[in-house]
Motif scaffolding. Structure first.
Motif, PDB file in Angstrom:
ATOM      1  N   TYR A 122      21.981   1.336 -15.977  1.00  0.00           N
ATOM      2  CA  TYR A 122      22.281   1.012 -14.678  1.00  0.00           C
ATOM      3  C   TYR A 122      21.500  -0.067 -14.005  1.00  0.00           C
ATOM      4  CZ  TYR A 122      24.191   1.208  -9.784  1.00  0.00           C
ATOM      5  OH  TYR A 122      24.625   0.729  -8.572  1.00  0.00           O
ATOM      6  N   ALA A 123      21.934  -1.010 -13.690  1.00  0.00           N
ATOM      7  CA  ALA A 123      21.223  -2.183 -13.022  1.00  0.00           C
ATOM      8  C   ALA A 123      21.280  -2.435 -11.408  1.00  0.00           C
ATOM      9  CB  ALA A 123      21.173  -3.576 -13.546  1.00  0.00           C
ATOM     10  N   GLY A 124      22.268  -2.055 -10.793  1.00  0.00           N
ATOM     11  CA  GLY A 124      22.708  -2.078  -9.343  1.00  0.00           C
ATOM     12  C   GLY A 124      24.176  -2.248  -9.276  1.00  0.00           C
ATOM     13  N   TRP A 125      24.708  -3.096  -8.332  1.00  0.00           N
ATOM     14  CA  TRP A 125      25.900  -3.186  -8.103  1.00  0.00           C
ATOM     15  C   TRP A 125      26.492  -4.655  -7.769  1.00  0.00           C
ATOM     16  CZ3 TRP A 125      29.778  -0.666  -9.790  1.00  0.00           C
ATOM     17  CH2 TRP A 125      31.094  -0.826  -9.465  1.00  0.00           C
ATOM     18  N   VAL A 176      14.251 -16.738   2.278  1.00  0.00           N
ATOM     19  CA  VAL A 176      12.907 -16.681   1.787  1.00  0.00           C
ATOM     20  C   VAL A 176      12.538 -15.193   1.875  1.00  0.00           C
ATOM     21  CG1 VAL A 176      10.660 -17.666   1.545  1.00  0.00           C
ATOM     22  CG2 VAL A 176      12.610 -19.087   2.380  1.00  0.00           C
ATOM     23  N   ILE A 177      12.135 -14.655   0.469  1.00  0.00           N
ATOM     24  CA  ILE A 177      11.798 -13.319   0.785  1.00  0.00           C
ATOM     25  C   ILE A 177      10.329 -13.217   0.012  1.00  0.00           C
ATOM     26  CG2 ILE A 177      12.222 -10.800  -0.290  1.00  0.00           C
ATOM     27  CD1 ILE A 177      14.556 -12.420   1.440  1.00  0.00           C
ATOM     28  N   ASP A 178       9.429 -12.263   0.893  1.00  0.00           N
ATOM     29  CA  ASP A 178       7.958 -12.290   0.634  1.00  0.00           C
ATOM     30  C   ASP A 178       8.046 -10.998  -0.370  1.00  0.00           C
ATOM     31  OD1 ASP A 178       5.393 -11.330   0.432  1.00  0.00           O
ATOM     32  OD2 ASP A 178       5.078 -11.702   2.570  1.00  0.00           O
ATOM     33  N   ILE A 179       7.642 -11.367  -1.722  1.00  0.00           N
ATOM     34  CA  ILE A 179       7.668 -10.336  -2.641  1.00  0.00           C
ATOM     35  C   ILE A 179       6.163  -9.999  -3.233  1.00  0.00           C
ATOM     36  CG2 ILE A 179      10.030 -10.726  -3.543  1.00  0.00           C
ATOM     37  CD1 ILE A 179       8.523 -12.510  -5.864  1.00  0.00           C
ATOM     38  N   SER A 180       5.247 -10.269  -2.106  1.00  0.00           N
ATOM     39  CA  SER A 180       3.851 -10.268  -2.734  1.00  0.00           C
ATOM     40  C   SER A 180       3.695  -8.753  -2.774  1.00  0.00           C
ATOM     41  CB  SER A 180       2.875 -10.561  -1.343  1.00  0.00           C
ATOM     42  OG  SER A 180       3.199 -10.025  -0.148  1.00  0.00           O
ATOM     43  N   ASP A 181       4.187  -7.794  -2.157  1.00  0.00           N
ATOM     44  CA  ASP A 181       4.243  -6.329  -2.436  1.00  0.00           C
ATOM     45  C   ASP A 181       5.706  -6.197  -3.095  1.00  0.00           C
ATOM     46  OD1 ASP A 181       4.489  -3.669  -2.857  1.00  0.00           O
ATOM     47  OD2 ASP A 181       3.779  -2.931  -0.522  1.00  0.00           O
ATOM     48  N   LYS A 182       5.672  -5.980  -4.390  1.00  0.00           N
ATOM     49  CA  LYS A 182       7.076  -5.818  -4.885  1.00  0.00           C
ATOM     50  C   LYS A 182       7.995  -4.570  -4.491  1.00  0.00           C
ATOM     51  CE  LYS A 182       6.525  -9.386  -7.841  1.00  0.00           C
ATOM     52  NZ  LYS A 182       5.441  -9.775  -7.281  1.00  0.00           N
ATOM     53  N   MET A 224      18.933  -8.161  -3.810  1.00  0.00           N
ATOM     54  CA  MET A 224      18.217  -8.517  -4.800  1.00  0.00           C
ATOM     55  C   MET A 224      17.529  -7.322  -5.346  1.00  0.00           C
ATOM     56  SD  MET A 224      14.917 -11.285  -4.751  1.00  0.00           S
ATOM     57  CE  MET A 224      13.854 -10.014  -4.134  1.00  0.00           C
ATOM     58  N   TYR A 225      17.533  -7.186  -6.637  1.00  0.00           N
ATOM     59  CA  TYR A 225      16.975  -6.038  -7.064  1.00  0.00           C
ATOM     60  C   TYR A 225      15.732  -6.554  -8.161  1.00  0.00           C
ATOM     61  CZ  TYR A 225      21.225  -3.470  -6.255  1.00  0.00           C
ATOM     62  OH  TYR A 225      22.380  -2.797  -5.558  1.00  0.00           O
ATOM     63  N   SER A 272      12.386  -2.158  -6.581  1.00  0.00           N
ATOM     64  CA  SER A 272      12.698  -2.183  -5.179  1.00  0.00           C
ATOM     65  C   SER A 272      13.932  -2.858  -5.135  1.00  0.00           C
ATOM     66  CB  SER A 272      11.810  -2.736  -4.369  1.00  0.00           C
ATOM     67  OG  SER A 272      11.380  -3.953  -4.612  1.00  0.00           O
ATOM     68  N   GLU A 273      14.701  -2.923  -3.977  1.00  0.00           N
ATOM     69  CA  GLU A 273      15.653  -4.004  -3.668  1.00  0.00           C
ATOM     70  C   GLU A 273      15.490  -4.371  -2.253  1.00  0.00           C
ATOM     71  OE1 GLU A 273      19.674  -1.971  -3.125  1.00  0.00           O
ATOM     72  OE2 GLU A 273      18.585  -0.473  -4.356  1.00  0.00           O
ATOM     73  N   PHE A 274      16.194  -5.621  -2.018  1.00  0.00           N
ATOM     74  CA  PHE A 274      16.160  -6.143  -0.590  1.00  0.00           C
ATOM     75  C   PHE A 274      17.659  -6.347  -0.468  1.00  0.00           C
ATOM     76  CE2 PHE A 274      16.791 -10.030   1.893  1.00  0.00           C
ATOM     77  CZ  PHE A 274      15.876  -9.485   3.132  1.00  0.00           C
TER      78      PHE A 274
END
Length: 413
Positions: free
Chosen positions: A240-243, A315-321, A263-264, A278-280
Protein backbone atom coordinates in the motif's frame (compact mmCIF):
# COMPACT_ATOMS: atom_id res chain seq x y z
CA UNK A 1 -71.76 4.80 -16.81
CA UNK A 2 -69.85 3.10 -14.02
CA UNK A 3 -67.78 1.24 -16.60
CA UNK A 4 -66.95 4.59 -18.23
CA UNK A 5 -65.67 6.07 -14.94
CA UNK A 6 -63.78 2.88 -14.18
CA UNK A 7 -62.07 3.05 -17.59
CA UNK A 8 -61.16 6.72 -17.10
CA UNK A 9 -59.76 5.91 -13.66
CA UNK A 10 -57.57 3.17 -15.09
CA UNK A 11 -56.23 5.56 -17.75
CA UNK A 12 -55.53 8.25 -15.12
CA UNK A 13 -53.71 5.80 -12.85
CA UNK A 14 -51.65 4.50 -15.78
CA UNK A 15 -50.65 8.01 -16.82
CA UNK A 16 -49.83 8.96 -13.23
CA UNK A 17 -47.74 5.82 -12.83
CA UNK A 18 -45.83 6.52 -16.03
CA UNK A 19 -45.26 10.13 -15.00
CA UNK A 20 -44.06 9.02 -11.60
CA UNK A 21 -41.73 6.47 -13.20
CA UNK A 22 -40.34 9.11 -15.57
CA UNK A 23 -39.70 11.40 -12.63
CA UNK A 24 -37.28 8.75 -11.36
CA UNK A 25 -35.41 8.66 -14.68
CA UNK A 26 -32.98 11.04 -16.35
CA UNK A 27 -30.94 11.14 -19.54
CA UNK A 28 -27.41 10.00 -18.81
CA UNK A 29 -24.25 9.77 -20.94
CA UNK A 30 -23.21 6.16 -20.42
CA UNK A 31 -19.73 4.88 -21.32
CA UNK A 32 -19.51 1.22 -22.29
CA UNK A 33 -16.08 -0.42 -22.50
CA UNK A 34 -14.71 -1.72 -25.79
CA UNK A 35 -13.05 -5.01 -24.94
CA UNK A 36 -10.21 -7.18 -26.20
CA UNK A 37 -9.25 -10.59 -24.89
CA UNK A 38 -6.01 -10.66 -22.96
CA UNK A 39 -4.60 -13.15 -25.46
CA UNK A 40 -5.21 -10.82 -28.42
CA UNK A 41 -4.11 -7.82 -26.36
CA UNK A 42 -0.76 -9.41 -25.52
CA UNK A 43 -0.18 -10.34 -29.14
CA UNK A 44 -0.70 -6.78 -30.36
CA UNK A 45 2.70 -5.34 -29.41
CA UNK A 46 4.43 -4.14 -32.56
CA UNK A 47 7.41 -2.03 -33.67
CA UNK A 48 6.54 0.17 -36.64
CA UNK A 49 7.66 3.21 -38.57
CA UNK A 50 6.68 6.62 -37.11
CA UNK A 51 2.97 7.33 -36.72
CA UNK A 52 0.92 10.37 -35.81
CA UNK A 53 0.41 10.82 -32.08
CA UNK A 54 -3.26 10.73 -31.18
CA UNK A 55 -3.11 11.91 -27.54
CA UNK A 56 0.19 13.25 -26.21
CA UNK A 57 1.16 11.77 -22.85
CA UNK A 58 4.42 11.80 -20.90
CA UNK A 59 7.98 12.58 -21.92
CA UNK A 60 11.21 10.68 -21.23
CA UNK A 61 14.84 11.36 -22.22
CA UNK A 62 17.54 8.73 -22.76
CA UNK A 63 20.90 9.27 -24.46
CA UNK A 64 20.20 11.06 -27.76
CA UNK A 65 16.56 9.97 -27.85
CA UNK A 66 13.28 11.37 -26.61
CA UNK A 67 10.37 9.03 -25.91
CA UNK A 68 6.84 10.44 -25.90
CA UNK A 69 3.87 8.34 -24.89
CA UNK A 70 0.67 8.18 -26.88
CA UNK A 71 -1.78 7.68 -24.03
CA UNK A 72 -3.00 4.08 -23.86
CA UNK A 73 -1.50 3.39 -27.31
CA UNK A 74 2.30 3.21 -27.23
CA UNK A 75 5.58 5.11 -27.30
CA UNK A 76 7.04 7.32 -30.04
CA UNK A 77 10.82 7.39 -30.45
CA UNK A 78 12.47 10.63 -31.56
CA UNK A 79 16.10 10.90 -32.60
CA UNK A 80 17.43 14.02 -30.90
CA UNK A 81 21.04 13.83 -32.06
CA UNK A 82 20.49 17.28 -33.53
CA UNK A 83 18.17 19.17 -31.11
CA UNK A 84 17.55 21.79 -33.77
CA UNK A 85 16.06 19.11 -36.04
CA UNK A 86 14.55 16.24 -34.00
CA UNK A 87 13.25 13.35 -36.09
CA UNK A 88 10.64 10.70 -35.36
CA UNK A 89 12.13 7.31 -36.19
CA UNK A 90 10.10 4.54 -34.53
CA UNK A 91 6.78 3.76 -32.91
CA UNK A 92 6.49 1.09 -30.22
CA UNK A 93 2.89 -0.04 -30.12
CA UNK A 94 2.13 -0.92 -26.48
CA UNK A 95 -1.61 -0.95 -25.82
CA UNK A 96 -2.57 0.17 -22.34
CA UNK A 97 0.66 2.12 -21.84
CA UNK A 98 1.05 5.12 -19.50
CA UNK A 99 4.69 5.13 -18.30
CA UNK A 100 8.19 3.99 -19.24
CA UNK A 101 11.64 3.90 -17.68
CA UNK A 102 14.99 2.90 -19.22
CA UNK A 103 18.27 1.50 -17.92
CA UNK A 104 21.26 0.38 -20.00
CA UNK A 105 19.24 -0.01 -23.21
CA UNK A 106 16.31 -1.90 -21.63
CA UNK A 107 12.99 -0.11 -21.74
CA UNK A 108 10.31 -1.00 -19.17
CA UNK A 109 6.70 -0.13 -19.92
CA UNK A 110 3.32 -0.87 -18.44
CA UNK A 111 0.79 -2.47 -20.72
CA UNK A 112 -2.47 -2.44 -18.76
CA UNK A 113 -1.99 -5.29 -16.26
CA UNK A 114 1.46 -6.31 -17.54
CA UNK A 115 5.07 -5.09 -17.43
CA UNK A 116 6.86 -5.44 -20.78
CA UNK A 117 10.58 -5.14 -21.47
CA UNK A 118 12.18 -4.04 -24.75
CA UNK A 119 15.80 -4.26 -25.87
CA UNK A 120 16.58 -0.90 -27.51
CA UNK A 121 20.35 -1.38 -27.84
CA UNK A 122 19.83 -1.29 -31.61
CA UNK A 123 17.24 1.42 -32.07
CA UNK A 124 16.66 0.29 -35.64
CA UNK A 125 15.73 -3.19 -34.43
CA UNK A 126 13.84 -2.85 -31.14
CA UNK A 127 12.65 -6.17 -29.74
CA UNK A 128 10.29 -7.34 -27.00
CA UNK A 129 12.28 -9.57 -24.63
CA UNK A 130 10.02 -10.15 -21.61
CA UNK A 131 6.48 -9.81 -20.33
CA UNK A 132 5.39 -10.16 -16.71
CA UNK A 133 1.66 -10.83 -16.75
CA UNK A 134 -0.91 -9.52 -14.28
CA UNK A 135 1.50 -7.57 -12.09
CA UNK A 136 -0.51 -4.32 -12.12
CA UNK A 137 -4.02 -3.29 -11.27
CA UNK A 138 -5.41 -0.79 -13.73
CA UNK A 139 -6.36 2.53 -12.16
CA UNK A 140 -6.60 4.87 -15.11
CA UNK A 141 -9.15 3.52 -17.56
CA UNK A 142 -9.19 6.77 -19.57
CA UNK A 143 -12.95 7.06 -19.17
CA UNK A 144 -14.32 9.70 -21.60
CA UNK A 145 -14.68 13.04 -19.85
CA UNK A 146 -18.25 13.47 -21.05
CA UNK A 147 -19.38 10.19 -19.45
CA UNK A 148 -21.73 10.47 -16.47
CA UNK A 149 -21.95 6.73 -15.82
CA UNK A 150 -20.00 3.60 -16.72
CA UNK A 151 -21.44 0.20 -17.57
CA UNK A 152 -19.03 -2.58 -16.57
CA UNK A 153 -21.70 -5.32 -16.70
CA UNK A 154 -20.19 -7.16 -19.68
CA UNK A 155 -16.56 -7.06 -18.56
CA UNK A 156 -14.91 -10.37 -17.72
CA UNK A 157 -12.13 -8.96 -15.53
CA UNK A 158 -10.16 -12.21 -15.64
CA UNK A 159 -9.96 -12.45 -19.42
CA UNK A 160 -10.70 -8.99 -20.88
CA UNK A 161 -8.83 -5.71 -21.24
CA UNK A 162 -10.57 -2.37 -21.81
CA UNK A 163 -9.15 -0.77 -24.97
CA UNK A 164 -11.66 1.99 -25.66
CA UNK A 165 -15.13 3.36 -25.00
CA UNK A 166 -18.50 3.91 -26.65
CA UNK A 167 -20.67 6.67 -25.19
CA UNK A 168 -24.46 6.59 -25.61
CA UNK A 169 -27.37 8.53 -24.13
CA UNK A 170 -29.68 6.37 -22.03
CA UNK A 171 -32.53 6.77 -19.57
CA UNK A 172 -31.24 5.79 -16.16
CA UNK A 173 -32.65 5.83 -12.65
CA UNK A 174 -31.45 8.85 -10.71
CA UNK A 175 -28.64 8.08 -8.30
CA UNK A 176 -26.38 10.31 -6.24
CA UNK A 177 -23.11 8.64 -7.23
CA UNK A 178 -23.10 6.87 -10.58
CA UNK A 179 -19.47 5.90 -10.91
CA UNK A 180 -17.96 2.68 -9.72
CA UNK A 181 -14.25 3.12 -9.15
CA UNK A 182 -12.68 0.47 -11.41
CA UNK A 183 -9.67 0.49 -9.15
CA UNK A 184 -11.58 -1.52 -6.57
CA UNK A 185 -12.43 -4.21 -9.11
CA UNK A 186 -9.40 -6.39 -8.91
CA UNK A 187 -7.96 -9.26 -10.83
CA UNK A 188 -7.32 -12.19 -8.49
CA UNK A 189 -4.16 -13.09 -10.36
CA UNK A 190 -2.82 -9.55 -10.01
CA UNK A 191 -2.79 -9.77 -6.26
CA UNK A 192 -2.09 -13.53 -5.86
CA UNK A 193 28.62 -3.87 -15.36
CA UNK A 194 29.80 -0.58 -16.53
CA UNK A 195 28.38 2.59 -15.02
CA UNK A 196 24.65 2.51 -15.51
CA UNK A 197 22.90 4.80 -17.95
CA UNK A 198 19.43 5.59 -16.70
CA UNK A 199 17.01 7.84 -18.52
CA UNK A 200 15.11 10.75 -17.03
CA UNK A 201 11.39 11.31 -16.93
CA UNK A 202 9.31 14.37 -16.16
CA UNK A 203 7.56 15.20 -12.90
CA UNK A 204 4.37 13.40 -14.00
CA UNK A 205 6.13 10.00 -14.01
CA UNK A 206 4.89 7.00 -12.05
CA UNK A 207 8.01 4.89 -12.80
CA UNK A 208 11.43 5.38 -11.17
CA UNK A 209 14.59 3.30 -11.52
CA UNK A 210 17.01 3.42 -8.59
CA UNK A 211 20.08 1.17 -8.87
CA UNK A 212 18.81 -2.41 -9.33
CA UNK A 213 15.14 -1.66 -8.66
CA UNK A 214 12.21 -0.35 -10.65
CA UNK A 215 9.50 1.28 -8.53
CA UNK A 216 6.04 1.88 -9.94
CA UNK A 217 2.92 3.38 -8.39
CA UNK A 218 -0.75 3.13 -9.20
CA UNK A 219 -3.71 4.72 -7.48
CA UNK A 220 -2.88 3.24 -4.07
CA UNK A 221 -0.30 0.52 -4.66
CA UNK A 222 3.47 0.44 -5.13
CA UNK A 223 5.11 -2.42 -7.03
CA UNK A 224 8.81 -3.17 -6.58
CA UNK A 225 10.75 -4.98 -9.32
CA UNK A 226 14.28 -6.33 -9.02
CA UNK A 227 15.98 -5.54 -12.35
CA UNK A 228 19.48 -6.80 -11.55
CA UNK A 229 18.99 -9.00 -14.58
CA UNK A 230 17.82 -6.24 -16.88
CA UNK A 231 16.11 -8.48 -19.41
CA UNK A 232 14.36 -10.57 -16.74
CA UNK A 233 12.82 -8.38 -14.03
CA UNK A 234 11.34 -10.05 -10.97
CA UNK A 235 8.39 -8.72 -9.00
CA UNK A 236 9.76 -8.47 -5.46
CA UNK A 237 6.53 -7.33 -3.90
CA UNK A 238 3.64 -4.91 -3.64
CA UNK A 239 2.53 -2.66 -0.84
CA UNK A 240 0.00 0.00 0.00
CA UNK A 241 1.43 3.40 -0.98
CA UNK A 242 -1.22 5.95 -0.04
CA UNK A 243 -4.38 7.15 -1.73
CA UNK A 244 -4.95 8.69 -5.17
CA UNK A 245 -1.23 8.54 -5.99
CA UNK A 246 -0.45 10.35 -9.25
CA UNK A 247 3.32 10.82 -9.46
CA UNK A 248 6.64 9.61 -8.03
CA UNK A 249 10.02 11.36 -7.67
CA UNK A 250 13.33 10.00 -6.37
CA UNK A 251 15.97 11.97 -4.49
CA UNK A 252 18.68 11.00 -2.01
CA UNK A 253 17.42 7.49 -1.22
CA UNK A 254 13.81 8.61 -0.75
CA UNK A 255 10.71 8.30 -2.89
CA UNK A 256 8.26 11.19 -2.89
CA UNK A 257 4.75 10.29 -3.99
CA UNK A 258 2.40 13.03 -5.11
CA UNK A 259 -1.29 12.36 -4.46
CA UNK A 260 -4.45 14.41 -4.80
CA UNK A 261 -4.45 15.12 -1.08
CA UNK A 262 -0.79 15.17 -0.08
CA UNK A 263 2.81 14.08 -0.48
CA UNK A 264 4.04 10.75 0.90
CA UNK A 265 7.69 10.14 1.79
CA UNK A 266 9.25 6.65 1.67
CA UNK A 267 12.78 5.60 2.54
CA UNK A 268 14.44 3.06 0.25
CA UNK A 269 17.36 2.35 2.56
CA UNK A 270 16.08 -1.20 2.19
CA UNK A 271 15.43 -1.05 -1.56
CA UNK A 272 13.23 -4.15 -1.75
CA UNK A 273 10.89 -2.85 0.96
CA UNK A 274 10.25 0.92 0.92
CA UNK A 275 9.44 2.25 4.39
CA UNK A 276 6.76 4.84 4.99
CA UNK A 277 8.23 7.85 6.79
CA UNK A 278 5.59 10.59 6.76
CA UNK A 279 3.13 12.56 4.71
CA UNK A 280 2.26 16.19 4.14
CA UNK A 281 -1.45 16.77 3.59
CA UNK A 282 -3.20 19.59 1.75
CA UNK A 283 -6.53 20.26 0.12
CA UNK A 284 -7.51 18.13 -2.83
CA UNK A 285 -5.72 18.94 -6.07
CA UNK A 286 -3.61 17.34 -8.80
CA UNK A 287 -0.10 17.15 -7.41
CA UNK A 288 3.29 16.47 -9.09
CA UNK A 289 6.35 16.96 -6.86
CA UNK A 290 10.10 17.50 -7.33
CA UNK A 291 12.79 17.68 -4.65
CA UNK A 292 16.09 19.51 -4.24
CA UNK A 293 18.03 19.30 -0.99
CA UNK A 294 15.87 20.08 2.04
CA UNK A 295 12.89 21.31 0.07
CA UNK A 296 10.14 19.75 -2.00
CA UNK A 297 8.26 21.77 -4.59
CA UNK A 298 4.80 20.75 -5.69
CA UNK A 299 2.01 22.24 -7.74
CA UNK A 300 -1.67 21.97 -6.91
CA UNK A 301 -4.12 22.38 -9.74
CA UNK A 302 -7.64 23.21 -8.69
CA UNK A 303 -10.85 22.95 -10.67
CA UNK A 304 -12.42 20.16 -12.74
CA UNK A 305 -11.48 16.68 -11.51
CA UNK A 306 -8.61 18.05 -9.43
CA UNK A 307 -10.58 19.91 -6.79
CA UNK A 308 -12.45 23.17 -6.31
CA UNK A 309 -9.84 25.42 -4.73
CA UNK A 310 -7.10 27.70 -6.01
CA UNK A 311 -4.04 26.60 -7.98
CA UNK A 312 -0.70 27.10 -6.23
CA UNK A 313 2.98 26.27 -5.97
CA UNK A 314 3.86 24.95 -2.52
CA UNK A 315 7.33 24.77 -0.99
CA UNK A 316 7.70 22.09 1.70
CA UNK A 317 10.55 21.94 4.23
CA UNK A 318 11.63 18.28 4.34
CA UNK A 319 14.82 18.73 6.35
CA UNK A 320 13.15 16.53 8.96
CA UNK A 321 11.62 13.76 6.85
CA UNK A 322 9.33 12.74 9.69
CA UNK A 323 7.70 16.16 9.98
CA UNK A 324 7.48 17.99 6.63
CA UNK A 325 6.15 21.53 7.00
CA UNK A 326 4.83 24.20 4.66
CA UNK A 327 7.48 26.85 3.92
CA UNK A 328 5.71 28.87 1.25
CA UNK A 329 2.74 29.07 -1.08
CA UNK A 330 2.51 31.00 -4.37
CA UNK A 331 -0.54 31.49 -6.56
CA UNK A 332 -0.59 30.06 -10.10
CA UNK A 333 -3.15 29.80 -12.89
CA UNK A 334 -3.32 26.18 -14.08
CA UNK A 335 -0.13 24.31 -13.10
CA UNK A 336 1.00 20.88 -14.23
CA UNK A 337 4.60 19.59 -14.15
CA UNK A 338 7.75 21.21 -12.86
CA UNK A 339 11.53 20.71 -12.77
CA UNK A 340 14.74 22.06 -11.24
CA UNK A 341 18.05 23.14 -12.72
CA UNK A 342 20.45 24.57 -10.13
CA UNK A 343 18.65 27.60 -8.62
CA UNK A 344 15.94 27.78 -11.26
CA UNK A 345 12.55 26.17 -10.77
CA UNK A 346 10.63 25.64 -14.02
CA UNK A 347 6.85 25.45 -13.62
CA UNK A 348 4.46 24.48 -16.40
CA UNK A 349 1.40 26.66 -15.84
CA UNK A 350 -0.80 25.14 -18.53
CA UNK A 351 -2.35 27.72 -20.84
CA UNK A 352 -0.52 30.44 -18.93
CA UNK A 353 2.80 29.21 -20.25
CA UNK A 354 6.18 28.39 -18.73
CA UNK A 355 7.25 30.23 -15.57
CA UNK A 356 10.74 30.46 -14.10
CA UNK A 357 11.34 31.01 -10.40
CA UNK A 358 14.53 31.81 -8.53
CA UNK A 359 14.69 29.36 -5.63
CA UNK A 360 18.13 30.35 -4.31
CA UNK A 361 16.23 31.23 -1.14
CA UNK A 362 13.60 28.48 -0.82
CA UNK A 363 11.81 30.53 1.83
CA UNK A 364 11.27 33.35 -0.63
CA UNK A 365 10.84 31.96 -4.13
CA UNK A 366 10.60 34.71 -6.75
CA UNK A 367 9.14 34.69 -10.25
CA UNK A 368 11.87 35.84 -12.65
CA UNK A 369 10.51 35.09 -16.11
CA UNK A 370 7.24 34.10 -17.75
CA UNK A 371 6.75 32.79 -21.28
CA UNK A 372 3.02 33.30 -21.69
CA UNK A 373 2.60 32.59 -25.40
CA UNK A 374 2.91 28.80 -25.14
CA UNK A 375 1.06 25.91 -23.57
CA UNK A 376 3.09 23.81 -21.14
CA UNK A 377 2.48 20.47 -19.44
CA UNK A 378 5.78 18.99 -18.23
CA UNK A 379 9.53 19.62 -18.37
CA UNK A 380 12.79 17.70 -18.12
CA UNK A 381 15.77 19.90 -17.22
CA UNK A 382 18.81 18.18 -18.79
CA UNK A 383 22.43 19.20 -18.38
CA UNK A 384 22.58 21.37 -21.49
CA UNK A 385 18.97 21.89 -22.47
CA UNK A 386 15.39 21.99 -21.25
CA UNK A 387 12.78 19.67 -22.79
CA UNK A 388 9.14 20.63 -22.54
CA UNK A 389 5.85 19.32 -23.89
CA UNK A 390 2.72 21.38 -24.18
CA UNK A 391 -0.33 21.02 -26.36
CA UNK A 392 0.87 18.97 -29.31
CA UNK A 393 4.42 20.28 -29.38
CA UNK A 394 7.84 19.23 -28.10
CA UNK A 395 9.94 22.29 -27.24
CA UNK A 396 13.69 22.41 -26.62
CA UNK A 397 15.48 25.32 -25.03
CA UNK A 398 19.03 26.28 -24.24
CA UNK A 399 19.81 27.88 -20.91
CA UNK A 400 20.74 31.55 -21.02
CA UNK A 401 21.24 34.16 -18.33
CA UNK A 402 17.93 34.74 -16.53
CA UNK A 403 15.95 32.58 -18.94
CA UNK A 404 15.84 30.11 -21.79
CA UNK A 405 16.12 30.44 -25.56
CA UNK A 406 14.19 28.28 -28.03
CA UNK A 407 16.24 25.74 -29.96
CA UNK A 408 13.38 24.01 -31.75
CA UNK A 409 9.69 23.20 -31.66
CA UNK A 410 8.57 19.85 -33.04
CA UNK A 411 4.93 19.17 -33.88
CA UNK A 412 3.67 15.89 -32.42
CA UNK A 413 0.58 15.77 -34.63
Amino acid sequence: MKLKYLFLSIIFISIWSCDKKDLDLELVQVATPELMTKVDFRNSVEITTPETIEKVGKIYAYKNYIFISDINKGVHVIDNSNPALPKAIKYIKVPGNEDISIKNDFLYADSATDLVVFDISDISSISLVERLEDVFNIYNYNIPIEAEAVDYSKVDWENNIIVGWTVTTEKRKKVDNRFVDPGVITNDVAFNAAESVIGKGGSLARFQIVDNYLYTVGNHEMAIFNIQSLSSPVLDGKQYAGWNIETMFHADNYLYLGSTNGMYIYSIANPSSPEYISEFTHWEGCDPVVVDGDYAYLTLRGGNACGQLESVLEVIDISDKKTPTLAGRYELENPYGLGIKENTLFVCDGNSGLKLFDKSNPLDVKLTKAYNDIQSKDVIPLKNSLLMIGGNTLYQYEYIHNGVKLISSFSLK
